[in-house]
Design a protein around this motif. Structure first.
Motif, short mmCIF file in Angstrom:
data_model
loop_
_atom_site.label_atom_id
_atom_site.label_comp_id
_atom_site.label_asym_id
_atom_site.label_seq_id
_atom_site.Cartn_x
_atom_site.Cartn_y
_atom_site.Cartn_z
N MET A 1 0.94 -1.23 -0.02
CA MET A 1 0.00 0.04 0.12
C MET A 1 0.82 1.27 0.10
N ILE A 2 0.65 2.12 1.07
CA ILE A 2 1.53 3.13 1.09
C ILE A 2 2.76 2.81 1.95
N ILE A 3 3.88 3.51 1.73
CA ILE A 3 5.05 3.27 2.54
C ILE A 3 4.82 3.84 3.99
N PRO A 4 5.18 3.09 5.02
CA PRO A 4 4.94 3.41 6.51
C PRO A 4 5.92 4.50 6.77
N VAL A 5 5.53 5.45 7.63
CA VAL A 5 6.51 6.69 7.63
C VAL A 5 7.61 6.28 8.51
N ARG A 6 7.39 5.64 9.61
CA ARG A 6 8.59 5.26 10.51
C ARG A 6 8.66 3.80 10.23
N CYS A 7 9.72 3.19 10.59
CA CYS A 7 10.09 1.83 10.87
C CYS A 7 9.30 1.21 12.10
N PHE A 8 8.75 0.16 11.76
CA PHE A 8 7.92 -0.70 12.69
C PHE A 8 8.66 -0.87 14.01
N SER A 9 9.98 -1.22 13.85
CA SER A 9 10.81 -1.92 14.83
C SER A 9 11.41 -0.61 15.89
N CYS A 10 12.08 0.41 15.03
CA CYS A 10 12.90 1.20 15.81
C CYS A 10 12.62 2.61 15.58
N GLY A 11 11.51 3.06 14.89
CA GLY A 11 10.79 4.13 15.01
C GLY A 11 11.82 5.28 13.79
N LYS A 12 12.73 4.89 13.17
CA LYS A 12 13.34 6.01 12.42
C LYS A 12 12.43 6.07 11.27
N VAL A 13 12.67 7.33 10.60
CA VAL A 13 11.79 8.01 9.69
C VAL A 13 12.31 7.25 8.38
N VAL A 14 11.52 6.60 7.40
CA VAL A 14 12.07 5.71 6.57
C VAL A 14 11.15 6.30 5.30
N ALA A 15 10.16 6.87 5.25
CA ALA A 15 9.52 7.30 4.06
C ALA A 15 10.17 7.98 3.11
N SER A 16 10.86 8.93 3.53
CA SER A 16 11.63 9.97 2.70
C SER A 16 12.89 9.52 1.98
N ASP A 17 13.25 8.45 2.83
CA ASP A 17 14.36 7.57 2.22
C ASP A 17 13.87 6.73 1.10
N HIS A 48 22.00 6.14 4.63
CA HIS A 48 22.26 6.09 5.99
C HIS A 48 21.25 5.13 6.44
N VAL A 49 20.53 4.24 5.82
CA VAL A 49 19.71 3.34 6.25
C VAL A 49 20.56 1.93 6.68
N ASP A 50 21.13 2.04 7.72
CA ASP A 50 21.97 1.20 8.50
C ASP A 50 21.38 -0.21 9.11
N ARG A 51 20.61 0.14 9.67
CA ARG A 51 20.09 -0.95 10.36
C ARG A 51 19.09 -2.04 9.62
N TYR A 52 19.01 -3.25 9.87
CA TYR A 52 18.47 -4.20 8.92
C TYR A 52 16.86 -4.15 9.06
N CYS A 53 16.35 -3.48 10.31
CA CYS A 53 15.02 -3.34 10.32
C CYS A 53 14.56 -2.36 9.48
N ARG A 55 15.98 -1.44 6.71
CA ARG A 55 16.17 -1.86 5.12
C ARG A 55 15.22 -2.85 4.84
N ARG A 56 14.77 -3.59 5.88
CA ARG A 56 13.45 -4.40 5.42
C ARG A 56 12.32 -3.69 5.15
N MET A 57 12.01 -2.55 5.69
CA MET A 57 10.86 -1.64 5.41
C MET A 57 10.94 -1.08 4.11
N ILE A 58 12.24 -0.88 3.67
CA ILE A 58 12.18 -0.25 2.39
C ILE A 58 12.24 -1.46 1.20
N LEU A 59 13.16 -2.49 1.23
CA LEU A 59 13.18 -3.41 0.40
C LEU A 59 12.10 -4.32 0.26
#
Ligand SMILES: [Zn+2]
Length: 72
Positions: A1-17, A48-53, A55-59
């Protein structure tokens, strides 16, 4: 659907990345080939998307919003 704004696990903003990541991948695809695993990893490292949590949000995201919108 729509990319979540933040990572589900750590809370980092991933939507802009995600937007930057997809534009870089489509830039590589426009040259007539699929991006290699090394190019994907380098793109994520450069963003600077370093954590695998994160990375999985984006990939693992499937962008289906344009296919679902006509049925709403
Ligand atoms: Zn994360």
């Amino acid at each position: 659907m729509i990319i979540p704004v933040r990572c589900f696990s750590c809370g980092k903003v991933v939507a802009s990345d995600y937007v930057k990541f997809t534009s870089k991948m489509s830039e590589i695809r426009s040259s007539g080939r699929e991006p290699t695993a090394e190019e994907v990893a380098k793109t994520l490292n450069d963003l600077h998307v370093d954590r695998y949590c994160c990375r999985r949000m984006i990939l693992s995201h499937a962008d289906l919003i344009d296919e679902i919108l006509p049925f709403s």
